[in-house]
Write a protein that holds these residues in place. Structure first.
Motif, PDB file in Angstrom:
ATOM      1  N   THR A 120      -3.007  -4.938  17.627  1.00  0.00           N
ATOM      2  CA  THR A 120      -4.010  -5.009  16.678  1.00  0.00           C
ATOM      3  C   THR A 120      -3.353  -5.131  15.454  1.00  0.00           C
ATOM      4  OG1 THR A 120      -5.766  -3.635  15.946  1.00  0.00           O
ATOM      5  CG2 THR A 120      -3.675  -2.653  16.554  1.00  0.00           C
ATOM      6  N   THR A 121      -4.237  -5.772  14.509  1.00  0.00           N
ATOM      7  CA  THR A 121      -3.859  -5.713  13.050  1.00  0.00           C
ATOM      8  C   THR A 121      -4.566  -4.637  12.519  1.00  0.00           C
ATOM      9  OG1 THR A 121      -3.374  -7.937  12.655  1.00  0.00           O
ATOM     10  CG2 THR A 121      -4.165  -6.912  10.888  1.00  0.00           C
ATOM     11  N   LEU A 122      -4.153  -3.614  12.002  1.00  0.00           N
ATOM     12  CA  LEU A 122      -4.574  -2.293  11.513  1.00  0.00           C
ATOM     13  C   LEU A 122      -4.673  -2.139  10.184  1.00  0.00           C
ATOM     14  CD1 LEU A 122      -5.850   0.455  12.109  1.00  0.00           C
ATOM     15  CD2 LEU A 122      -3.490   1.299  12.343  1.00  0.00           C
ATOM     16  N   GLU A 123      -5.754  -2.205   9.282  1.00  0.00           N
ATOM     17  CA  GLU A 123      -5.826  -2.298   7.921  1.00  0.00           C
ATOM     18  C   GLU A 123      -5.969  -0.619   7.367  1.00  0.00           C
ATOM     19  OE1 GLU A 123      -5.527  -4.833   5.655  1.00  0.00           O
ATOM     20  OE2 GLU A 123      -5.683  -6.535   7.031  1.00  0.00           O
ATOM     21  N   LEU A 124      -4.875  -0.029   7.041  1.00  0.00           N
ATOM     22  CA  LEU A 124      -5.026   1.379   6.531  1.00  0.00           C
ATOM     23  C   LEU A 124      -5.728   1.384   5.416  1.00  0.00           C
ATOM     24  CD1 LEU A 124      -1.632   2.486   8.225  1.00  0.00           C
ATOM     25  CD2 LEU A 124      -4.054   2.999   8.977  1.00  0.00           C
ATOM     26  N   GLY A 125      -7.117   1.151   4.991  1.00  0.00           N
ATOM     27  CA  GLY A 125      -7.498   1.216   3.856  1.00  0.00           C
ATOM     28  C   GLY A 125      -7.372   0.404   2.782  1.00  0.00           C
ATOM     29  N   SER A 126      -7.109   0.995   1.466  1.00  0.00           N
ATOM     30  CA  SER A 126      -6.982   0.286   0.361  1.00  0.00           C
ATOM     31  C   SER A 126      -5.716   0.306  -0.379  1.00  0.00           C
ATOM     32  CB  SER A 126      -7.992   0.807  -0.605  1.00  0.00           C
ATOM     33  OG  SER A 126      -9.435   0.902  -0.276  1.00  0.00           O
ATOM     34  N   MET A 127      -5.463  -0.803  -1.052  1.00  0.00           N
ATOM     35  CA  MET A 127      -3.967  -0.782  -1.604  1.00  0.00           C
ATOM     36  C   MET A 127      -3.906   0.436  -2.606  1.00  0.00           C
ATOM     37  SD  MET A 127      -3.462  -4.766  -2.630  1.00  0.00           S
ATOM     38  CE  MET A 127      -3.201  -6.060  -1.753  1.00  0.00           C
ATOM     39  N   GLY A 128      -4.732   1.210  -3.020  1.00  0.00           N
ATOM     40  CA  GLY A 128      -4.724   2.291  -3.976  1.00  0.00           C
ATOM     41  C   GLY A 128      -4.750   3.583  -3.241  1.00  0.00           C
ATOM     42  N   ASP A 129      -4.774   3.576  -1.986  1.00  0.00           N
ATOM     43  CA  ASP A 129      -4.740   4.621  -1.217  1.00  0.00           C
ATOM     44  C   ASP A 129      -3.429   5.358  -1.018  1.00  0.00           C
ATOM     45  OD1 ASP A 129      -7.479   4.381  -0.847  1.00  0.00           O
ATOM     46  OD2 ASP A 129      -7.518   3.597   1.065  1.00  0.00           O
ATOM     47  N   THR A 130      -2.758   5.869  -1.923  1.00  0.00           N
ATOM     48  CA  THR A 130      -1.489   6.519  -1.850  1.00  0.00           C
ATOM     49  C   THR A 130      -1.423   7.900  -2.069  1.00  0.00           C
ATOM     50  OG1 THR A 130      -1.266   6.398  -4.374  1.00  0.00           O
ATOM     51  CG2 THR A 130      -0.625   4.436  -2.966  1.00  0.00           C
ATOM     52  N   ARG A 131      -2.471   8.599  -1.504  1.00  0.00           N
ATOM     53  CA  ARG A 131      -2.117  10.133  -1.438  1.00  0.00           C
ATOM     54  C   ARG A 131      -1.440  10.454  -0.383  1.00  0.00           C
ATOM     55  NH1 ARG A 131      -8.197  12.355  -1.842  1.00  0.00           N
ATOM     56  NH2 ARG A 131      -7.308  14.178  -0.456  1.00  0.00           N
ATOM     57  N   VAL A 132      -0.602  11.429  -0.334  1.00  0.00           N
ATOM     58  CA  VAL A 132       0.288  11.901   0.680  1.00  0.00           C
ATOM     59  C   VAL A 132      -0.436  12.475   1.835  1.00  0.00           C
ATOM     60  CG1 VAL A 132       2.164  13.495   1.280  1.00  0.00           C
ATOM     61  CG2 VAL A 132       2.220  12.078  -0.873  1.00  0.00           C
ATOM     62  N   ASP A 133      -1.430  13.239   1.389  1.00  0.00           N
ATOM     63  CA  ASP A 133      -2.245  14.002   2.649  1.00  0.00           C
ATOM     64  C   ASP A 133      -3.012  12.699   3.442  1.00  0.00           C
ATOM     65  OD1 ASP A 133      -4.127  13.114   0.813  1.00  0.00           O
ATOM     66  OD2 ASP A 133      -5.244  14.963   0.806  1.00  0.00           O
ATOM     67  N   GLN A 134      -3.482  11.797   2.902  1.00  0.00           N
ATOM     68  CA  GLN A 134      -4.225  10.590   3.476  1.00  0.00           C
ATOM     69  C   GLN A 134      -3.188   9.951   4.545  1.00  0.00           C
ATOM     70  OE1 GLN A 134      -6.329   7.884   1.324  1.00  0.00           O
ATOM     71  NE2 GLN A 134      -7.120   6.773   2.943  1.00  0.00           N
ATOM     72  N   ALA A 135      -1.998   9.552   3.829  1.00  0.00           N
ATOM     73  CA  ALA A 135      -0.772   8.975   4.553  1.00  0.00           C
ATOM     74  C   ALA A 135      -0.604   9.670   5.765  1.00  0.00           C
ATOM     75  CB  ALA A 135       0.381   8.642   3.697  1.00  0.00           C
ATOM     76  N   GLN A 136      -0.265  11.173   5.567  1.00  0.00           N
ATOM     77  CA  GLN A 136      -0.063  12.057   6.780  1.00  0.00           C
ATOM     78  C   GLN A 136      -0.823  12.119   7.858  1.00  0.00           C
ATOM     79  OE1 GLN A 136       0.600  15.710   4.579  1.00  0.00           O
ATOM     80  NE2 GLN A 136       2.815  15.290   4.491  1.00  0.00           N
ATOM     81  N   ILE A 224     -14.001  -4.967  -0.507  1.00  0.00           N
ATOM     82  CA  ILE A 224     -14.411  -5.606  -1.483  1.00  0.00           C
ATOM     83  C   ILE A 224     -13.109  -5.911  -2.303  1.00  0.00           C
ATOM     84  CG2 ILE A 224     -16.382  -4.329  -2.080  1.00  0.00           C
ATOM     85  CD1 ILE A 224     -15.101  -2.746  -3.769  1.00  0.00           C
ATOM     86  N   ASP A 225     -13.034  -6.829  -3.027  1.00  0.00           N
ATOM     87  CA  ASP A 225     -12.201  -7.392  -4.115  1.00  0.00           C
ATOM     88  C   ASP A 225     -11.533  -6.403  -4.999  1.00  0.00           C
ATOM     89  OD1 ASP A 225     -10.077  -8.998  -4.696  1.00  0.00           O
ATOM     90  OD2 ASP A 225     -11.223 -10.424  -6.233  1.00  0.00           O
ATOM     91  N   ARG A 226     -10.142  -6.506  -5.283  1.00  0.00           N
ATOM     92  CA  ARG A 226      -9.760  -5.496  -6.240  1.00  0.00           C
ATOM     93  C   ARG A 226     -10.115  -5.862  -7.753  1.00  0.00           C
ATOM     94  NH1 ARG A 226      -3.334  -6.242  -5.558  1.00  0.00           N
ATOM     95  NH2 ARG A 226      -3.299  -8.644  -5.671  1.00  0.00           N
ATOM     96  N   GLY A 227     -10.151  -7.365  -8.128  1.00  0.00           N
ATOM     97  CA  GLY A 227     -10.215  -7.855  -9.245  1.00  0.00           C
ATOM     98  C   GLY A 227     -11.691  -7.478  -9.806  1.00  0.00           C
ATOM     99  N   ARG A 228     -11.914  -7.696 -11.042  1.00  0.00           N
ATOM    100  CA  ARG A 228     -13.125  -7.455 -11.703  1.00  0.00           C
ATOM    101  C   ARG A 228     -13.447  -8.690 -12.713  1.00  0.00           C
ATOM    102  NH1 ARG A 228     -13.045  -4.640  -7.983  1.00  0.00           N
ATOM    103  NH2 ARG A 228     -13.323  -2.382  -8.062  1.00  0.00           N
TER     104      ARG A 228
END
Length: 253
Positions: A120-136, A224-228
């Protein structure tokens, strides 16, 4: 190839490795890395190709035949949707690992050839999802799945009973900017949207032109795209729907 499934798996994996080893020397470091990863994956029972999207709910891509086996992982990760397709047209890594086993089973129906590489290709959310608790939490979900499948030892909670829906990848709608301008999103990734719902506006600061882009299908707004600031032809949102609306190459890159 015969009726002994384990012997067939060993023979096929050995042959896959030989074919890769016999290829001409890679033309670049990137090609060498691709080949090395595929060489390792050919011997795997499970292949997780981990990524993250721009701004997205957790989602995964897989073969429709494998979706029942992936539902536990999707439930543990609280994924928003699974996109299912046997051939997306992009030679994705997960399909390069899983699809050969399906093709071999169809080519040799008299032999016992199981789907020996669940990928599977697993997309673990967003590029900005860098919270440690979420990664854990994501790590615990993956480890719990691997333990459930018998690949590692340890005790993890059982998978939740509720799971996201598996949608045909052919039902995914890509929504594009109609002209240059600043993008203002009206809905968040991970939400369910209905056909006709306004998803984003594009505002041209030079001409004051404002265009509202609406969903053409009902489903999960999973990315959604990250660009504005955008230009015509650039995708801004992806909606996974239940109804098939596309054919041919399905990936956008």
């Amino acid at each position: 190839l015969g009726q002994d499934a384990q012997a067939n798996i060993a023979l096929i994996r050995q042959t896959m490795g030989q074919v890769l080893d016999d290829l001409p020397a890679p033309a670049s470091q990137l090609e060498a890395m691709h080949r090395l990863l595929l060489r390792h994956a050919c011997e795997a029972d499970i292949t997780l190709d981990l990524h993250c999207d721009f701004d997205a709910a957790i989602h995964l891509y897989a073969l429709p035949q494998h979706w029942p086996q992936w539902q536990s992982l999707a439930a543990r990760l609280k994924a928003g949707v699974a996109l299912l397709c046997e051939d997306s047209g992009g030679s994705s890594f997960d399909e390069s690992c899983s699809s050969p086993w399906l093709r071999l089973a169809r080519a040799f129906p008299e032999a016992a050839i199981p789907p020996a590489n669940l990928a599977t290709t697993l997309e673990l959310g967003s590029m900005g999802d860098t919270r440690v608790d979420q990664a854990q939490a994501n790590c615990e979900a993956i480890l719990g799945f691997l333990a459930e499948q018998g690949f590692i030892t340890g005790t993890w909670p059982a998978a939740p009973g509720e799971c996201c829906e598996g949608m045909p990848f052919e039902g995914t709608e890509y929504l594009f900017a109609p002209h240059h301008g600043v993008v203002s999103f009206l809905r968040n990734s991970g939400e369910w949207v209905e056909k006709g719902d306004a998803l984003f506006e594009v505002v041209d600061p030079l001409s004051d032109r404002v265009t509202t882009v609406r969903a053409g299908t009902s489903g999960v707004l999973f990315a959604i795209d990250r660009g504005r600031y955008t230009q015509p032809g650039t995708w801004q949102a992806k909606v996974a729907g239940r109804e098939v609306i596309r054919v041919g190459k399905l990936v956008n890159d």
